[in-house]
Design an enzyme around this catalytic site. Sequence first.
Site, PDB file in Angstrom:
ATOM      1  N   TRP A 325       0.848  -1.205   0.000  1.00 29.02           N
ATOM      2  CA  TRP A 325       0.000   0.000   0.000  1.00 29.02           C
ATOM      3  C   TRP A 325       0.877   1.247   0.000  1.00 29.02           C
ATOM      4  O   TRP A 325       0.543   2.257  -0.614  1.00 29.02           O
ATOM      5  CB  TRP A 325      -0.900  -0.022   1.251  1.00 29.02           C
ATOM      6  CG  TRP A 325      -1.780   1.194   1.383  1.00 29.02           C
ATOM      7  CD1 TRP A 325      -3.038   1.353   0.869  1.00 29.02           C
ATOM      8  CD2 TRP A 325      -1.488   2.409   2.081  1.00 29.02           C
ATOM      9  NE1 TRP A 325      -3.530   2.588   1.201  1.00 29.02           N
ATOM     10  CE2 TRP A 325      -2.600   3.256   1.942  1.00 29.02           C
ATOM     11  CE3 TRP A 325      -0.382   2.869   2.803  1.00 29.02           C
ATOM     12  CZ2 TRP A 325      -2.656   4.535   2.504  1.00 29.02           C
ATOM     13  CZ3 TRP A 325      -0.431   4.143   3.356  1.00 29.02           C
ATOM     14  CH2 TRP A 325      -1.550   4.959   3.212  1.00 29.02           C
ATOM     15  N   HIS A 326       2.023   1.160   0.681  1.00 31.77           N
ATOM     16  CA  HIS A 326       2.872   2.336   0.805  1.00 31.77           C
ATOM     17  C   HIS A 326       3.599   2.678  -0.490  1.00 31.77           C
ATOM     18  O   HIS A 326       3.977   3.827  -0.701  1.00 31.77           O
ATOM     19  CB  HIS A 326       3.900   2.142   1.927  1.00 31.77           C
ATOM     20  CG  HIS A 326       3.303   2.302   3.286  1.00 31.77           C
ATOM     21  ND1 HIS A 326       2.680   1.271   3.934  1.00 31.77           N
ATOM     22  CD2 HIS A 326       3.213   3.378   4.099  1.00 31.77           C
ATOM     23  CE1 HIS A 326       2.240   1.708   5.108  1.00 31.77           C
ATOM     24  NE2 HIS A 326       2.546   2.979   5.231  1.00 31.77           N
ATOM     25  N   GLY A 327       3.825   1.711  -1.340  1.00 32.24           N
ATOM     26  CA  GLY A 327       4.529   2.027  -2.581  1.00 32.24           C
ATOM     27  C   GLY A 327       4.661   0.820  -3.471  1.00 32.24           C
ATOM     28  O   GLY A 327       4.692  -0.322  -3.000  1.00 32.24           O
TER      29      GLY A 327
END
Lengths: 497, 347
Positions: A325-327
Amino acid sequence: MLFNSYTFIVFFLILLVLHNATKLPWKIKKTNLLLASYLFYAVWNPPFVILLWLSTVVDFVVGKKLFHTEGKTKRRSLLVVSLVLNLGMLAFFKYGGFLLENFTLLANAMGFNYQPAKPSIILPVGISFYTFQTLCYTLDMYKKRITPEKSFLDFALFVTFFPQLVAGPIVRPAQLLPQFKTPRTANAAQLLKGLFLLSLGLFMKVVMADTMLAEPADQVFGASGSLTALDAWLGVLAFSGQIFFDFAGYSTCAIGIAACIGFSLPDNFRYPYAAIGFSDFWRRWHITLSSWLRDYLYIGLGGNRNGAIRTYANLMMTMLLGGLWHGASWTFVVWGALHGSFLCVERMFRPKPAQTGAVQEETSMEEVSAVIKSASFAPAFFQKRKVKLFFAAMLTFFLVNVTWVFFRSNDFSTAWRLLGSMFGLSEGAPVLPTINIIKVTVVTIALVATHWVMRNTSVMEVAQKTRWWVVGVVWAFMLIALILSQKSSDSFIYFQF
Amino acid sequence: MESKSFFKAGVLALFLVAAFVISWELFWRSKGAPVSFNDDEALWAKSRAEIYLPSDKSTVFIGSSRIKFDLDIPTWEKLTGEKAIQLSMVGTNPVPLLEDLADDPEFKGKLIVDVTEPLFFSLGPQASSSALEGIEYFKNQTPSQKFSSKINHALEANFVFLEEGKYSVTALLEDLELENRKDVFRFPPFPKGFEVTNYNRQTFMTQDFMNDSIQVQRQTAIWMGLGKLFKTPPIKGDTLQQYFTRIKKATDKIKERGGKVVFVRTPASGPMEAGTKAGFPRNVYWDQLLSFTSTQGVHYEDDPGTASFICPEMSHLSPADAIVYTQHLVKTLSAGQGGSFFTPKFK
């Protein structure tokens, strides 16, 4: 627009007057807030407002139908429509390049000479945040946890509410939608609290993250060769502080801004670097994301209801996807995997429910919270002595820092090189000038000490107990430091997520 | 704390902030500090947006810091009646800027390219990074950034202490004379009076700076130190020919659209100029650049009126000399080979 910009100051002052100092009907005020939210988003890249509209309209219509439709197949089809739209947009804009890159690697590994053109996709700011926010509305409708929102205006405002639109806190429908039902303006106490929190948030972002820590972190993570252990550790500590101040600063600004117009947003950070254990860390770091992942992913996968192995698998899957989700990069997946592994290890060693009295199955938010609370192994061993607790917190902080290496590194070679330097596995060169060593050391000590002292309280609680002139001096110090920092346009790190 | 107490805290904070801002501003003004703009990407982007003026109404300048100091914009504008658009960037190879203008089909105007050989003939990424960042910023500037920069510039026009490069927390910490670690590069802070930048990006050194021999020596030592540190062998042979080809491609594009390009070599003096001449012989670099690209060039040594300037810190002209240099440059360009650089209205 950025909170730390002159454009926002003008925008916010106009909005404050329109919202708090006029006697316009509540519906008009809400419409103003909605238009302001679209404007807030559009000044980055106007065409991307269309994505917000699309998401709003589809989720409003689908949500209503989901709630009222009875057939299982029909309900599932409706859910798929919403998921395809929301996750499809996220997949295309955020993961399109990543998926293509990995597909190309796979195809070439299998002997196909496939070389597609490199896609040029611009990531809409905050897409991960508002996608998760609208998704929880749809999922709550599917589970019939809440009733459908009747007012399209209120729903559109829920999706778009500008203080938390682009970087959270991720708000649940039940937390925000009811607030739109009754007229709200900020009273004097809320306005002052809001302005104080806005000042604090900007201080954290502009002074601490950008001015004090960004440069040393960039110097270390941007170095092309091995470093001395001192430089490597200070660079990682600098990033550790930078990402906290940057992201918690944004959340604090968001909560403060919402308070200034009479709304309340949930806490997103509670002094995470004083966490004892990783489950404690996730109760303190990006709380609205971790609770989202817990409620909509971990529990959705079965939680801890299907035996130990499935529980660990679910925990790992949740953290792997949390990392992604973060990258769109495998380094984020490894970051998630490390957190998942630490959480699993903690769970293995945690006291049995019989010993702690903690609940076994998650059936409500409170019970789930208790389970996660009890997953921290450290209190069972160290609760007698505060010093030992502190050392347990420092062990957690140490491990969290190791995970940040993967989070911040652009690629694995950088991460391995830096880890090698941190643990003395390679000879390296110095890269940080003396002034940056001093900055990182002072800020890190102050950061950890503050988190430890404040770990069971909040800024506002402390402010309430402090003499007014002390609060005034601290407030002035933050504003003066902000003015002196003069960095008015650096983006928040979490915008890219 | 009750809301009444919070209100008192807020009032106290506002009072302290106002008192600090006024005192801080007065402090720097009492030290003779002039108002100066942050020469950042936003200011550059503001100038970059001006290049689409008709060619008979403006001239664009690209290069490094020398032309920013040496071109006196008021003198140029007074003599030519045209706007001078300063797009040069400190410490930067201007070739990426040249290529940016060449690739912009809407740019059909007049262009003057400053050639400071150690930068102009440097292919390292460091020499081009500012230019590339500036171009990127201009192309992706959001409406919010444009609006913020307007407010920022209005404030910077009135407050001395808002110049980030000199009076921000970072700059003040850099000014601390701490002994730096061995083998770690730390960019030396320039004396505060060395660089003052106007809204039109004209840069000049203050009289206080020029009067203070210690400050001048410090700046001179900084140039010499940086020169030694970033000393890379000049490009030669095929690399140089390929580089000329790259430049010619850009200048040809501009000329084909009806634009004009001139290279200028501005004055320098002392060991810095001697070192440049030794490293980049005129016949190998400057002369070849002009002949390969079939472009007019104005070298300061060719005009007796500009040949013997002494730069205070070896690299940039004083404001008074910049006026004289600009007068000569306009005169030379108006009588240029193959016709005046300017439109017929100017004689």
